[in-house]
Design a protein around this motif. Structure first.
Motif, PDB file in Angstrom:
ATOM      1  N   THR A  32       0.833  -1.191   0.000  1.00 34.60           N
ATOM      2  CA  THR A  32       0.000   0.000   0.000  1.00 34.60           C
ATOM      3  C   THR A  32       0.869   1.243   0.000  1.00 34.60           C
ATOM      4  OG1 THR A  32      -1.781   1.167   1.153  1.00 34.60           O
ATOM      5  CG2 THR A  32      -0.130   0.093   2.523  1.00 34.60           C
ATOM      6  N   GLU A  33       0.279   2.350  -0.397  1.00 34.32           N
ATOM      7  CA  GLU A  33       0.936   3.631  -0.269  1.00 34.32           C
ATOM      8  C   GLU A  33       0.004   4.541   0.509  1.00 34.32           C
ATOM      9  OE1 GLU A  33       2.053   5.264  -3.976  1.00 34.32           O
ATOM     10  OE2 GLU A  33       3.425   3.635  -4.509  1.00 34.32           O
ATOM     11  N   PHE A  34       0.545   5.203   1.514  1.00 31.39           N
ATOM     12  CA  PHE A  34      -0.297   6.095   2.281  1.00 31.39           C
ATOM     13  C   PHE A  34       0.568   7.128   2.981  1.00 31.39           C
ATOM     14  CE2 PHE A  34       0.568   4.474   6.557  1.00 31.39           C
ATOM     15  CZ  PHE A  34       1.120   3.238   6.266  1.00 31.39           C
ATOM     16  N   ASN A  35      -0.056   8.214   3.366  1.00 35.04           N
ATOM     17  CA  ASN A  35       0.658   9.306   3.997  1.00 35.04           C
ATOM     18  C   ASN A  35       0.542   9.287   5.508  1.00 35.04           C
ATOM     19  OD1 ASN A  35       1.521  10.462   1.547  1.00 35.04           O
ATOM     20  ND2 ASN A  35      -0.507  11.374   1.253  1.00 35.04           N
ATOM     21  N   SER A  36      -0.421   8.575   6.016  1.00 29.08           N
ATOM     22  CA  SER A  36      -0.631   8.591   7.459  1.00 29.08           C
ATOM     23  C   SER A  36      -1.273   7.285   7.886  1.00 29.08           C
ATOM     24  CB  SER A  36      -1.536   9.771   7.847  1.00 29.08           C
ATOM     25  OG  SER A  36      -1.780   9.764   9.233  1.00 29.08           O
ATOM     26  N   ALA A  37      -0.931   6.851   9.095  1.00 25.78           N
ATOM     27  CA  ALA A  37      -1.551   5.648   9.644  1.00 25.78           C
ATOM     28  C   ALA A  37      -1.724   5.818  11.141  1.00 25.78           C
ATOM     29  CB  ALA A  37      -0.707   4.413   9.342  1.00 25.78           C
ATOM     30  N   LEU A  38      -2.865   5.399  11.641  1.00 27.10           N
ATOM     31  CA  LEU A  38      -3.074   5.381  13.078  1.00 27.10           C
ATOM     32  C   LEU A  38      -2.356   4.155  13.641  1.00 27.10           C
ATOM     33  CD1 LEU A  38      -4.827   7.030  15.183  1.00 27.10           C
ATOM     34  CD2 LEU A  38      -6.311   5.014  15.196  1.00 27.10           C
ATOM     35  N   VAL A  39      -1.680   4.330  14.771  1.00 26.89           N
ATOM     36  CA  VAL A  39      -0.956   3.248  15.417  1.00 26.89           C
ATOM     37  C   VAL A  39      -1.525   3.067  16.818  1.00 26.89           C
ATOM     38  CG1 VAL A  39       1.303   2.375  16.118  1.00 26.89           C
ATOM     39  CG2 VAL A  39       1.114   3.862  14.130  1.00 26.89           C
ATOM     40  N   VAL A  40      -1.993   1.858  17.101  1.00 26.97           N
ATOM     41  CA  VAL A  40      -2.629   1.572  18.388  1.00 26.97           C
ATOM     42  C   VAL A  40      -1.907   0.418  19.057  1.00 26.97           C
ATOM     43  CG1 VAL A  40      -4.767   0.927  19.568  1.00 26.97           C
ATOM     44  CG2 VAL A  40      -4.858   2.336  17.497  1.00 26.97           C
ATOM     45  N   GLU A  41      -1.606   0.578  20.315  1.00 27.21           N
ATOM     46  CA  GLU A  41      -1.003  -0.498  21.097  1.00 27.21           C
ATOM     47  C   GLU A  41      -1.706  -0.555  22.446  1.00 27.21           C
ATOM     48  OE1 GLU A  41       3.328  -2.080  22.723  1.00 27.21           O
ATOM     49  OE2 GLU A  41       3.119  -0.056  21.935  1.00 27.21           O
ATOM     50  N   GLY A  42      -2.321  -1.684  22.747  1.00 23.60           N
ATOM     51  CA  GLY A  42      -3.019  -1.790  24.019  1.00 23.60           C
ATOM     52  C   GLY A  42      -3.247  -3.219  24.432  1.00 23.60           C
ATOM     53  N   THR A  43      -2.927  -3.505  25.677  1.00 26.56           N
ATOM     54  CA  THR A  43      -3.204  -4.815  26.252  1.00 26.56           C
ATOM     55  C   THR A  43      -3.907  -4.608  27.573  1.00 26.56           C
ATOM     56  OG1 THR A  43      -1.226  -5.806  25.249  1.00 26.56           O
ATOM     57  CG2 THR A  43      -2.200  -6.965  27.106  1.00 26.56           C
ATOM     58  N   ILE A  44      -5.119  -5.123  27.703  1.00 25.35           N
ATOM     59  CA  ILE A  44      -5.805  -5.095  28.988  1.00 25.35           C
ATOM     60  C   ILE A  44      -5.770  -6.507  29.560  1.00 25.35           C
ATOM     61  CG2 ILE A  44      -7.234  -3.114  28.364  1.00 25.35           C
ATOM     62  CD1 ILE A  44      -9.558  -5.037  27.883  1.00 25.35           C
ATOM     63  N   THR A  45      -5.688  -6.587  30.882  1.00 23.64           N
ATOM     64  CA  THR A  45      -5.408  -7.881  31.506  1.00 23.64           C
ATOM     65  C   THR A  45      -6.340  -8.163  32.676  1.00 23.64           C
ATOM     66  OG1 THR A  45      -3.856  -7.105  33.220  1.00 23.64           O
ATOM     67  CG2 THR A  45      -2.979  -7.402  30.992  1.00 23.64           C
ATOM     68  N   ASN A  46      -6.134  -9.337  33.264  1.00 24.02           N
ATOM     69  CA  ASN A  46      -6.902  -9.738  34.438  1.00 24.02           C
ATOM     70  C   ASN A  46      -6.295  -9.222  35.723  1.00 24.02           C
ATOM     71  OD1 ASN A  46      -4.638 -11.404  34.273  1.00 24.02           O
ATOM     72  ND2 ASN A  46      -5.685 -13.148  35.209  1.00 24.02           N
ATOM     73  N   GLN A  47      -5.278  -8.370  35.633  1.00 24.03           N
ATOM     74  CA  GLN A  47      -4.771  -7.692  36.824  1.00 24.03           C
ATOM     75  C   GLN A  47      -5.666  -6.494  37.115  1.00 24.03           C
ATOM     76  OE1 GLN A  47      -0.647  -6.918  35.588  1.00 24.03           O
ATOM     77  NE2 GLN A  47       0.045  -8.259  37.234  1.00 24.03           N
ATOM     78  N   TYR A  48      -6.080  -6.344  38.373  1.00 24.10           N
ATOM     79  CA  TYR A  48      -6.904  -5.196  38.744  1.00 24.10           C
ATOM     80  C   TYR A  48      -5.993  -3.984  38.849  1.00 24.10           C
ATOM     81  CZ  TYR A  48     -10.189  -2.197  41.217  1.00 24.10           C
ATOM     82  OH  TYR A  48     -11.001  -1.151  41.573  1.00 24.10           O
ATOM     83  N   LYS A  49      -6.066  -3.143  37.833  1.00 24.86           N
ATOM     84  CA  LYS A  49      -5.164  -1.989  37.778  1.00 24.86           C
ATOM     85  C   LYS A  49      -5.716  -0.968  36.793  1.00 24.86           C
ATOM     86  CE  LYS A  49      -2.241  -3.638  33.973  1.00 24.86           C
ATOM     87  NZ  LYS A  49      -0.866  -3.897  33.521  1.00 24.86           N
ATOM     88  N   THR A  50      -5.043   0.166  36.715  1.00 24.35           N
ATOM     89  CA  THR A  50      -5.348   1.150  35.691  1.00 24.35           C
ATOM     90  C   THR A  50      -4.790   0.645  34.374  1.00 24.35           C
ATOM     91  OG1 THR A  50      -5.254   2.964  37.307  1.00 24.35           O
ATOM     92  CG2 THR A  50      -5.017   3.547  34.980  1.00 24.35           C
ATOM     93  N   GLN A  51      -5.659   0.346  33.427  1.00 23.23           N
ATOM     94  CA  GLN A  51      -5.238  -0.196  32.135  1.00 23.23           C
ATOM     95  C   GLN A  51      -4.805   0.952  31.221  1.00 23.23           C
ATOM     96  OE1 GLN A  51      -5.212  -3.506  31.975  1.00 23.23           O
ATOM     97  NE2 GLN A  51      -6.574  -4.044  33.668  1.00 23.23           N
ATOM     98  N   ARG A  52      -4.025   0.627  30.172  1.00 20.76           N
ATOM     99  CA  ARG A  52      -3.448   1.680  29.336  1.00 20.76           C
ATOM    100  C   ARG A  52      -3.559   1.336  27.849  1.00 20.76           C
ATOM    101  NH1 ARG A  52       2.865   3.509  29.264  1.00 20.76           N
ATOM    102  NH2 ARG A  52       3.029   1.462  28.257  1.00 20.76           N
TER     103      ARG A  52
END
Length: 407
Positions: A32-52
């Protein structure tokens, strides 16, 4: 503008088009050719915490920097109707407003609405099985047929149900730093004019012993699909050469084991292969490694993966002397010559004052003449000094003892 340097950043330099051939379903890299791309990184877990969740954007694919996407609306919704809202804690970094944990049996969807009205949605993702780290241990051994000696950090894990299978690992290593030329006194400038003068006083803060924590920045994965049991045995998480400064005193590592689904494993496996490939493929083309997040409003490219994982963690401590008794410590990170610059020299320059005020040198002791019988012919000052890194550990780490630290 804030820039990210995460495992997702590897995608920005990719220019190879390949397929992964294994028992794991491959992710295709779409030309593909493109000028912009959104980049997402996220892992939510079974640890009770503030997820990111991390949300950023790149412009040409061949750039090496991503800028954080601000003012987006980020939400995670589960199959039971629970909605978890995220707030922007810094540019492109979104943390859940309240701590929460994923629940086995539920599925989860990530939705991102950008400030310009575009919407991005992940696939519906289930919570995988749970598997604990049974053993985390260190062994002194050789690597590459004896080419290097050092410490291996190994891990054992076993899921009797046989449902975990796909694992990813991260670690945070913390090591103690002791300034090798520390003095309890420090030099300070009394005056510059008309009579330049320097004196010493007792240090008021801890600068001898510090601690440094560094997180892993590579993709570490294992799977048990070809084994008769869902057992990870003596898996090498980390190798540290015996001459590495971080082993000098006391070392600790916290390892996290993520159980993930097959699609996530295949995605990171492809990413690992691409980021570690050097001239192995002659066919060069622009490529996009697709994940499990799509743009709803147009055909915009989205890079990244939303992952739901269960996680287990374990910590290990050891000292260098536990494995290398009566052997010399690794070399310090810097040479530490003792110098004695004069307070003032002909022409009015003030080398000792300048070094102190610019934090280039630290006091080590009263001036000591050379021990080799030679006469000191160069002008010298009243004190022996060392490079700041040699006499002040805060150059390399923090003087705050970590909450988890055990001597």
């Amino acid at each position: 503008m804030r820039y990210f340097k995460t495992s997702m950043q590897v995608l920005l330099a990719l220019s190879l088009g390949i397929f992964m051939h294994s028992c794991i379903d491959p992710f295709e890299i779409e030309a593909t050719e493109f000028n912009s791309a959104l980049v997402v990184e996220g892992t939510i877990t079974n640890q009770y915490k503030t997820q990111r969740i991390l949300v950023s954007r790149t412009f040409p694919l061949d750039t090496v920097l991503m800028s954080g996407v601000s003012r987006a609306k980020v939400e995670v919704k589960d199959s039971n109707g629970n909605l978890y809202e995220f707030k922007e804690s810094s540019a492109g970094v979104y943390t859940s407003k309240e701590p929460f944990t994923v629940v086995f049996g539920h599925t989860y969807v990530l939705t991102i609405q950008s400030n310009d009205g575009k919407t991005y949605v992940s696939e519906d993702t289930a919570v995988p099985a749970t598997s604990s780290i049974d053993n985390l241990y260190a062994e002194r051994n050789f690597k590459d047929d004896g080419a290097e000696e050092g410490m291996f950090i190994y891990l054992d894990s076993y899921d009797a149900t046989g449902e975990s299978k796909y694992y990813r690992y991260e670690y945070d290593e913390t090591y103690k730093i002791i300034a090798p030329f520390y003095s309890f006194a420090d030099a300070y400038v009394v005056s510059r004019t008309p009579n330049p003068a320097v004196d010493i006083r007792v240090r008021t803060k801890e600068e001898r012993v510090c601690y440094k924590t560094v997180s892993s920045n590579t993709i570490i994965q294992e799977n048990t699909t070809n084994l008769s049991e869902d057992k990870v045995n003596k898996f090498p998480i980390r190798f540290i050469n015996r001459d590495n400064f971080i082993l000098s005193h006391r070392y600790s590592v916290l390892v996290r084991q993520y159980v993930q689904n097959r699609a996530a494993f295949a995605y990171y496996k492809t990413l690992e292969t691409l980021s570690g490939t050097e001239s192995l493929f002659s066919q060069i083309q622009t490529g996009l490694l697709e994940g499990n997040i799509k743009a709803l409003t147009d055909e915009e490219n989205v890079i990244g993966f939303f992952q739901v994982s269960t996680v287990s963690e374990k910590r290990l401590f050891f000292n260098y002397t536990d494995f290398f008794p009566n052997e010399e410590l690794p070399n310090f990170v810097s040479d530490c010559p003792i110098v004695s610059p004069p307070i003032v020299v002909e022409g009015g320059a003030t080398p000792l004052l300048d070094a102190i005020e610019n934090n280039l040198l630290k006091y080590y002791g009263e001036y000591t003449p050379p021990q080799d019988g030679l006469i000191q012919t160069q002008p010298h000052g009243p004190y022996d000094m060392v490079y700041t890194v040699c006499g002040d550990c805060t150059v390399l780490g923090s003087n705050v003892v970590p909450d988890f630290w055990i001597e």
